[in-house]
Design a protein around this motif. Sequence first.
Motif, PDB file in Angstrom:
ATOM      1  N   ILE A  44       0.822  -1.224   0.000  1.00  0.00           N
ATOM      2  CA  ILE A  44       0.000   0.000   0.000  1.00  0.00           C
ATOM      3  C   ILE A  44       0.853   1.271   0.000  1.00  0.00           C
ATOM      4  CG2 ILE A  44      -2.019  -1.073   1.028  1.00  0.00           C
ATOM      5  CD1 ILE A  44       0.178   1.058   3.229  1.00  0.00           C
ATOM      6  N   SER A  45       2.159   1.131  -0.137  1.00  0.00           N
ATOM      7  CA  SER A  45       3.055   2.283  -0.001  1.00  0.00           C
ATOM      8  C   SER A  45       2.796   3.374  -1.043  1.00  0.00           C
ATOM      9  CB  SER A  45       4.519   1.833  -0.070  1.00  0.00           C
ATOM     10  OG  SER A  45       4.794   1.220  -1.311  1.00  0.00           O
ATOM     11  N   GLU A  46       2.386   2.987  -2.247  1.00  0.00           N
ATOM     12  CA  GLU A  46       2.153   4.010  -3.269  1.00  0.00           C
ATOM     13  C   GLU A  46       0.918   4.853  -2.956  1.00  0.00           C
ATOM     14  OE1 GLU A  46       0.489   2.763  -7.179  1.00  0.00           O
ATOM     15  OE2 GLU A  46       0.869   0.723  -6.446  1.00  0.00           O
ATOM     16  N   PHE A  47       0.029   4.337  -2.098  1.00  0.00           N
ATOM     17  CA  PHE A  47      -1.161   5.088  -1.700  1.00  0.00           C
ATOM     18  C   PHE A  47      -0.952   5.802  -0.373  1.00  0.00           C
ATOM     19  CE2 PHE A  47      -2.413   1.054  -3.785  1.00  0.00           C
ATOM     20  CZ  PHE A  47      -2.869   1.585  -4.992  1.00  0.00           C
ATOM     21  N   CYS A  48      -0.022   5.298   0.424  1.00  0.00           N
ATOM     22  CA  CYS A  48       0.260   5.879   1.739  1.00  0.00           C
ATOM     23  C   CYS A  48       1.362   6.916   1.575  1.00  0.00           C
ATOM     24  CB  CYS A  48       0.685   4.779   2.716  1.00  0.00           C
ATOM     25  SG  CYS A  48       0.855   5.349   4.421  1.00  0.00           S
ATOM     26  N   THR A  49       0.958   8.115   1.222  1.00  0.00           N
ATOM     27  CA  THR A  49       1.908   9.196   0.955  1.00  0.00           C
ATOM     28  C   THR A  49       1.790  10.274   2.026  1.00  0.00           C
ATOM     29  OG1 THR A  49       0.314  10.421  -0.406  1.00  0.00           O
ATOM     30  CG2 THR A  49       1.688   8.760  -1.523  1.00  0.00           C
ATOM     31  N   VAL A  50       2.755  11.161   2.058  1.00  0.00           N
ATOM     32  CA  VAL A  50       2.722  12.263   3.018  1.00  0.00           C
ATOM     33  C   VAL A  50       1.491  13.124   2.796  1.00  0.00           C
ATOM     34  CG1 VAL A  50       3.902  14.359   3.762  1.00  0.00           C
ATOM     35  CG2 VAL A  50       5.229  12.294   3.291  1.00  0.00           C
ATOM     36  N   LYS A  51       1.092  13.271   1.530  1.00  0.00           N
ATOM     37  CA  LYS A  51      -0.093  14.081   1.216  1.00  0.00           C
ATOM     38  C   LYS A  51      -1.372  13.393   1.663  1.00  0.00           C
ATOM     39  CE  LYS A  51      -2.569  16.276  -2.627  1.00  0.00           C
ATOM     40  NZ  LYS A  51      -2.583  16.519  -4.099  1.00  0.00           N
ATOM     41  N   GLU A  52      -1.502  12.092   1.373  1.00  0.00           N
ATOM     42  CA  GLU A  52      -2.725  11.366   1.692  1.00  0.00           C
ATOM     43  C   GLU A  52      -2.804  10.968   3.160  1.00  0.00           C
ATOM     44  OE1 GLU A  52      -5.280  10.887  -0.313  1.00  0.00           O
ATOM     45  OE2 GLU A  52      -4.237  11.980  -1.903  1.00  0.00           O
ATOM     46  N   CYS A  53      -1.668  10.689   3.765  1.00  0.00           N
ATOM     47  CA  CYS A  53      -1.628  10.249   5.169  1.00  0.00           C
ATOM     48  C   CYS A  53      -0.676  11.147   5.939  1.00  0.00           C
ATOM     49  CB  CYS A  53      -1.190   8.783   5.260  1.00  0.00           C
ATOM     50  SG  CYS A  53      -2.254   7.626   4.387  1.00  0.00           S
ATOM     51  N   SER A  54      -1.128  12.359   6.207  1.00  0.00           N
ATOM     52  CA  SER A  54      -0.259  13.349   6.844  1.00  0.00           C
ATOM     53  C   SER A  54       0.019  13.041   8.311  1.00  0.00           C
ATOM     54  CB  SER A  54      -0.875  14.747   6.726  1.00  0.00           C
ATOM     55  OG  SER A  54      -2.163  14.773   7.329  1.00  0.00           O
ATOM     56  N   THR A  55      -0.766  12.118   8.881  1.00  0.00           N
ATOM     57  CA  THR A  55      -0.502  11.652  10.251  1.00  0.00           C
ATOM     58  C   THR A  55      -0.550  10.127  10.261  1.00  0.00           C
ATOM     59  OG1 THR A  55      -2.847  11.689  10.884  1.00  0.00           O
ATOM     60  CG2 THR A  55      -1.549  13.693  11.286  1.00  0.00           C
ATOM     61  N   MET A  56       0.070   9.533  11.257  1.00  0.00           N
ATOM     62  CA  MET A  56       0.018   8.081  11.430  1.00  0.00           C
ATOM     63  C   MET A  56      -1.243   7.779  12.233  1.00  0.00           C
ATOM     64  SD  MET A  56       1.295   5.161  10.804  1.00  0.00           S
ATOM     65  CE  MET A  56       1.465   3.474  11.406  1.00  0.00           C
ATOM     66  N   SER A  57      -2.354   7.651  11.514  1.00  0.00           N
ATOM     67  CA  SER A  57      -3.651   7.506  12.167  1.00  0.00           C
ATOM     68  C   SER A  57      -4.140   6.070  12.133  1.00  0.00           C
ATOM     69  CB  SER A  57      -4.681   8.406  11.466  1.00  0.00           C
ATOM     70  OG  SER A  57      -4.823   8.002  10.104  1.00  0.00           O
ATOM     71  N   ALA A  58      -5.092   5.793  13.026  1.00  0.00           N
ATOM     72  CA  ALA A  58      -5.751   4.484  13.062  1.00  0.00           C
ATOM     73  C   ALA A  58      -7.199   4.704  13.462  1.00  0.00           C
ATOM     74  CB  ALA A  58      -5.049   3.550  14.025  1.00  0.00           C
TER      75      ALA A  58
END
Length: 223
Positions: A83-97
Amino acid sequence: MTAATNSRDMSFFNIRSKIKSARKTSASVPKPLFLTAPYVSSVLVKGSFQPMVQLPAQIDRDEWLAANVFDFFQYISLFSGTISEFCTVKECSTMSAGAGTEYAWVDAQKRANKVAAPQYIDSATTWIQGQLDDPEVFPTKSGQPFPKDHPATVKTAFKHMFRILAHIYHAHYDKILHLHAEAHLNTLFAHFVCFAKEFDLLDKKDTDVLKDLIAEFEAQNLC
């Protein structure tokens, strides 16, 4: 009707109104996809992982923990890479759950830093890999003793791996479904949680963000 009776009636109706409001709010919050049918019961195995996670006879506990840390880390790294190509700084600006849960990265100076999800995952996987590669932490020679703090190191590794899995479930489950990998992820997570329970490697506060999924797996007798 007396004033006291009128007051009690008003109080009763206020309670009913609050209950209805709470029910409406609860009903309006949709379940995460990973908790809905048929995905929540999609696994690759039948039966419980319990016999698989128990310490085998005549096997050293630290050896067993080390071997499983290595295996779980490899599998979880595969999923985070997927999923690394979708988990970007822009899309996932925080380490959320999920709503209200964000993880900070604590550096070597014990400073908590709010970072984007890919940065957290990179820091966590780098740290775990570094521990696995260090023969003083994970001995490779036969007869070499494990350090006294080995259980604490394993618990820290499990905490980071759980957080990566929690982020995948809450932020990227749609991508997992697109890849038809939900059964593989569920199977890995059920095995991971079962092992963690067997050796007390995760604190309850850490697992709360996926407690409903864990309860579903327990109800399915996976663990």
